[in-house]
Design an enzyme around this catalytic site. Structure first.
Site, PDB file in Angstrom:
ATOM      1  CG  HIS A  67      -9.048  43.635 -70.794  1.00 36.36           C
ATOM      2  ND1 HIS A  67      -8.014  42.742 -70.610  1.00 36.36           N
ATOM      3  CD2 HIS A  67      -9.923  43.018 -71.611  1.00 36.36           C
ATOM      4  CE1 HIS A  67      -8.259  41.644 -71.298  1.00 36.36           C
ATOM      5  NE2 HIS A  67      -9.417  41.787 -71.918  1.00 36.36           N
ATOM      6  CB  CYS A 200     -10.662  38.025 -76.243  1.00 36.41           C
ATOM      7  SG  CYS A 200     -10.589  39.824 -76.125  1.00 36.41           S
TER       8      CYS A 200
END
Length: 691
Positions: A67, A200
């Site tokens: 991603h 993250c």
């Protein structure tokens, strides 16, 4: 919503996409571009691989979720592949057969990010994975995904009810795992509770998967787990009441925790975000144990983790097993200082170089006098060029003079937060004054930070607490570090710095070449990571236009740092069939990146094939570093690549050394890629570049 995030043309079932993660990402990125959802498959692929270089996106159970955010993405989108030949994305249990490429624009709207986050959370559910593997058509996959990101109203109450014990309604994935509107009645709350923060770097997938994994582990352990997800779709902070009632806190993050001081005094377990996905039960168990252990590490009043021994004033003890190790923590502290120092170096150094371009090297001795005694209406003997050169040189010199104070100040900041800034900058200024230089800044920053942290822990009356961060801590920490630097450490550190300078000036022949080889290897080892930064910091800290040895070191460091992107660009031209389409396109951009001294231009290549690329680049860097030293090439600018050619002394030698290293690196990587395919690895030096 104007566009669905996934359609059947973005789904590939039982496809053979090459068996390599870079090939899989490239194929899915191409699907998104062909569907008009991205302007460039190459840019999207490179952004995803850059994210891969920070940490692997493979997850247990045969899943991978590469991603990224990218300016090439036009609308938040998903592309899915069920692979006939599995690809290794770095999961601990082996390669993946289910791959979702999650692509988000740089400015994605919150509602889109919530949908992507909802999908990420569904991937921890075994029944969802089984349905993906058994689906017969792309329409079946589409229906499964739509059900996850847009649950039917009929299913919402049941989902919310199932999660009530942990105060995490599954039908509301946009919430942090702590919506106050779904608070559990007091009679239903288990006796023990844990709060957690997950985050993250991109805040799209791992953040929310880690949250759901911890919540599920809490249910299995009979414990309430409330999670604050600090991700792209925003967050609802944990309430003060939830934090006060919690027995312990879990920080599962790859980035800093926002508002860490809210958890002061709580036993803490710390890890990267992936551990919360892979080992949530272990982390919950460790948190429960920490809540019962009076010697467990806790979050200090400044937001830092500290052990019971440290709280009792017994010095620095080894951290709890759930906390970051001292080695990792020290590295983070030092890199914080270096990262804040580099802008002063780049801006100041380039301005100095421009000053030399306009006013000549002799401007170094007269710039201050020219600036103070002249003006645009009263130009010096050399005219406008000399005057502007003196002004630029003086601005650059002033910016460059903050190098050591900024290094020391932000090292102290990394240890003690804002109260450490003033003592740290003071330590750096003292280091410059006594001649201790870069080494004095490192030592002084550490002393200032730990002195400020120790003073912050002292018990004071309530009325004095407001004075601590703005008066007491800066005053006494500055006094401590100032006295130590002046009376005890300053002269020894200055002697070491002076000795190092004399040693460098005395290097010639084989010794100088060996130093060039070492610097070249360091610059190409992790492409912008700690080792690369250590070599670069060593060069810029000693940069002095009146010190020939320091100018040679700067030339070796910059030339070697230019090699990796240039070598990979050349390799894509020499043997294009050895590279994917995206890599060949990336090679075109690498020419400019390498010429600009941006080593990170080689990261996409290294992330996809580290065992071939990194050693090859190191070989090229070593050759360039050695030749620069052998030719006696000098450089008076700390950045800019080939565009500061006017600051290079011996430009022919610089270009020959750069060309030789580029050719060696390109030939080595080309030869390596023609050998049998090497096993994939998930632990590479490139992962350090995120630091």
């Amino acid at each position: 919503m104007s566009d669905p995030i996934i359609t059947t043309d973005l789904i590939a079932l039982d496809a053979d996409l090459g068996g390599d993660k870079a090939d899989v990402i490239e194929a899915l990125a191409q699907r998104l571009a062909d569907a008009g959802r991205a302007t460039s498959a190459v840019a999207l692929r490179d952004a995803a691989l850059t994210r891969e270089s920070q940490s692997a996106t493979g997850l247990p159970g045969g899943i991978a979720i590469p991603h990224c955010r990218s300016g090439a993405v036009l609308t938040p989108s998903l592309a899915f592949a069920r692979l006939a030949r599995k690809a290794d994305f770095g999961a601990p249990d082996g390669p993946a057969d289910l791959v979702f490429l999650i692509a988000a624009p740089d400015g994605a709207a919150a509602e889109h990010m919530k949908l992507l986050s909802a999908l990420a959370r569904a991937l921890v559910r075994p029944e969802f994975l089984a349905a993906l593997r058994s689906a017969a058509t792309p329409d079946d996959i589409l229906a499964l995904v739509k059900e996850v990101i847009a649950p039917s109203p009929a299913s919402a109450p049941a989902a919310a009810s199932a999660e009530a014990a942990t105060a995490v309604p599954a039908a509301m994935p946009e919430m942090t795992s702590n919506p106050e509107s779904a608070a559990t009645p007091m009679s239903a709350v288990p006796a023990r509770s844990i709060v957690a923060v997950t985050a993250c770097p991109t805040g799209i997938a791992h953040t929310y998967m880690a949250a759901d994994s911890l919540v599920a582990a809490g249910k299995r352990a009979g414990v309430t787990v409330r999670v604050e997800t600090q991700g792209s779709s925003g967050s609802t902070p944990l309430s003060a009441a939830d934090i006060d009632l919690a027995d312990a806190v879990i920080f599962a993050t790859d980035v800093g925790v926002k508002g860490r001081e809210r958890f002061a005094g709580k036993p803490v377990i710390e890890s990267g975000v992936k551990r919360a996905i892979n080992e949530p039960d272990a982390m919950v168990a460790e948190a429960l144990q920490a809540g019962r252990d009076p010697n467990a590490a806790v979050v200090s009043g400044s937001g830092r983790a500290e052990t019971a021994a440290a709280r009792a004033g017994m010095g620095s003890a080894a951290p709890d097993s759930g906390s970051l190790g001292w080695g990792t923590r020290l590295r983070q502290i030092l890199l914080t200082g270096v990262s804040y120092m580099i802008p002063f170096v780049a801006a100041g150094g380039l301005l100095i170089a421009l000053g030399f371009l306009l006013g000549g090297y002799e401007i170094a001795g007269s710039a201050k006098t020219i600036v103070l005694d002249n003006s645009l209406t009263d130009l010096p003997a050399g005219g406008l060029a000399t005057y502007l050169g003196a002004v630029l040189f003086q601005i650059g010199s002033l910016a460059f003079s903050f190098l050591v104070p900024a290094l020391a100040g932000y090292i102290a900041y990394a240890i003690a937060d804002r109260p450490g800034l003033a003592p740290g900058f003071t330590a750096g200024a003292v280091a410059v004054f006594v001649g201790a230089g870069f080494l004095g800044g490192l030592v002084g920053g550490l002393i200032a930070g730990f002195a400020a942290l120790w003073i912050a822990k002292l018990g004071v009356p309530q009325w004095a607490r407001g004075l601590m961060p703005v008066v007491v801590i800066p005053l006494f920490a500055s006094l401590v570090v100032g006295l130590l630097m002046f009376i005890v450490l300053g002269k020894p550190l200055a002697a070491v710095t002076s000795g190092l300078t004399h040693w460098l000036n005395s290097l010639s022949g084989t010794s100088a070449i060996l130093l060039g080889i070492i610097l070249g290897l360091m610059m190409c080892f992790d492409l912008g990571g700690p080792v690369n930064k250590a070599a670069y910091s060593f060069a810029v800290a000693g940069l002095n236009v009146n010190d020939t040895a320091s100018l040679k070191i700067m030339a070796a460091v910059m030339a070697a740092g230019m090699v990796p992107p240039l070598a990979m660009a050349l390799a894509t031209v020499l043997r294009p069939k050895l590279f994917t389409t995206a890599e060949r396109e990336n090679g075109k951009a690498a020419w400019l990146l390498g010429a600009s001294f941006i080593s990170e231009g080689a990261i996409p290549f290294a992330a996809a094939d580290p065992l071939r690329v990194i050693p090859s680049m190191m070989a090229g860097g070593a050759v360039t570093g050695a030749l620069v030293m052998a030719f006696g090439t000098t450089l008076s600018a700390p950045h800019g690549g080939i565009f500061v050619f006017f600051a290079v002394g011996g430009i022919a030698g610089f270009l020959i050394a750069l060309a030789a290293g580029t050719v060696v690196g390109a030939v080595c990587v080309t030869a390596a890629k023609q050998l049998r395919k090497l096993p994939a690895t998930t632990e590479t030096p490139v992962a350090l570049a995120a630091a």
